[in-house]
Design a protein around this motif. Structure first.
Motif, PDB file in Angstrom:
ATOM      1  N   LEU A  91       0.822  -1.247  -0.334  1.00  0.00           N
ATOM      2  CA  LEU A  91       0.035  -0.551  -0.268  1.00  0.00           C
ATOM      3  C   LEU A  91       0.958   1.613  -0.341  1.00  0.00           C
ATOM      4  N   LYS A 127      -7.355   2.643  -3.287  1.00  0.00           N
ATOM      5  CA  LYS A 127      -7.884   2.877  -2.079  1.00  0.00           C
ATOM      6  C   LYS A 127      -8.934   3.874  -1.502  1.00  0.00           C
ATOM      7  N   ASP A 157     -10.628   1.623  -9.068  1.00  0.00           N
ATOM      8  CA  ASP A 157     -10.694   1.022  -7.370  1.00  0.00           C
ATOM      9  C   ASP A 157     -10.767  -0.542  -7.230  1.00  0.00           C
TER      10      ASP A 157
END
Length: 223
Positions: A91, A127, A157
């Motif tokens: 991430l 995200k 997404d």
């Protein structure tokens, strides 16, 4: 009537006489060449030059190991709750510029070399946005300094496959480093990356020696 007969033929109404027969010569009994049908192995799949391409390093919550990946700025961290394959992804967050993201040095151990074409790809997923720009960028360092080349796609997404071809060519002097980073979305946008790949495609001709460094920079920037 016989014309140019060799040996001469006999013309007669006497049925007891017959034409002189030519000797019959048989073709030499030379066999056809033997062809061995040897099954060939299927072409080996390309080698992925990325180390830890799926970010499947440590899953210890106290050890966030994504080596040899690192954040070129901002923050990157292992996420065990989201993945395209395997059990985790990376991430990218805390980004204050579009170029910030996860990065890996690619020229160590002779993985990415000068005068070569590569197929690059990854899966990416936003995200906190529904659609945005995403880039796979290579920063190339040589004796003339740095230049950049990359591919740009739109991601969403949902997991989006991003792929294209990049060349490491028109190097001035020595190739001193190749750094690949995954970036692009707007400031503050967070995104996941998984299953990164860099595969050698083919060797390319070296850059001409009579081209000025300024021209080489333009060529590399637009590669």
């Amino acid at each position: 009537m016989c014309i140019d007969s060799d040996p001469p033929c006999i013309i007669s109404g006497d049925p007891t006489l017959s034409p002189t027969s030519r000797p019959v010569t048989s073709a030499p009994a030379t066999p056809f060449p033997t062809v061995s049908l040897v099954p060939t192995s299927p072409t080996s799949p390309p080698t992925n030059l990325v180390i830890n391409p799926g970010f499947e390093g440590s899953i210890d919550p106290w050890v966030d190991d994504i080596s040899p990946w690192y954040a070129n700025a901002g923050t990157v961290e292992i996420d065990t709750s989201v993945s395209h394959s395997g059990s985790q992804s990376v991430l990218c967050k805390d980004r204050t510029a579009t170029w910030m993201g996860v990065e890996q040095e690619m020229s160590s151990a002779g993985r990415v070399v000068a005068n070569a074409k590569y197929h690059v790809s990854c899966f990416a997923k936003l995200k906190n946005a529904s659609s945005d720009t995403f880039k796979i960028t290579m920063r190339v360092e040589d004796d003339a300094g740095e230049d950049w080349r990359g591919i740009t796609r739109t991601i969403t997404d949902e997991w989006t496959y991003v792929e294209g071809y990049l060349t490491v060519q028109n190097i001035v002097g020595s190739l001193n480093g190749v750094y690949m980073y995954l970036n692009g979305p707007a400031i503050g946008t967070e995104y996941w990356v998984d299953d990164v790949s860099v595969e050698f495609v083919e060797a390319l001709a070296s850059s001409p020696s009579n081209v000025s460094p300024d021209i080489l920079f333009i060529l590399c920037y637009n590669a």
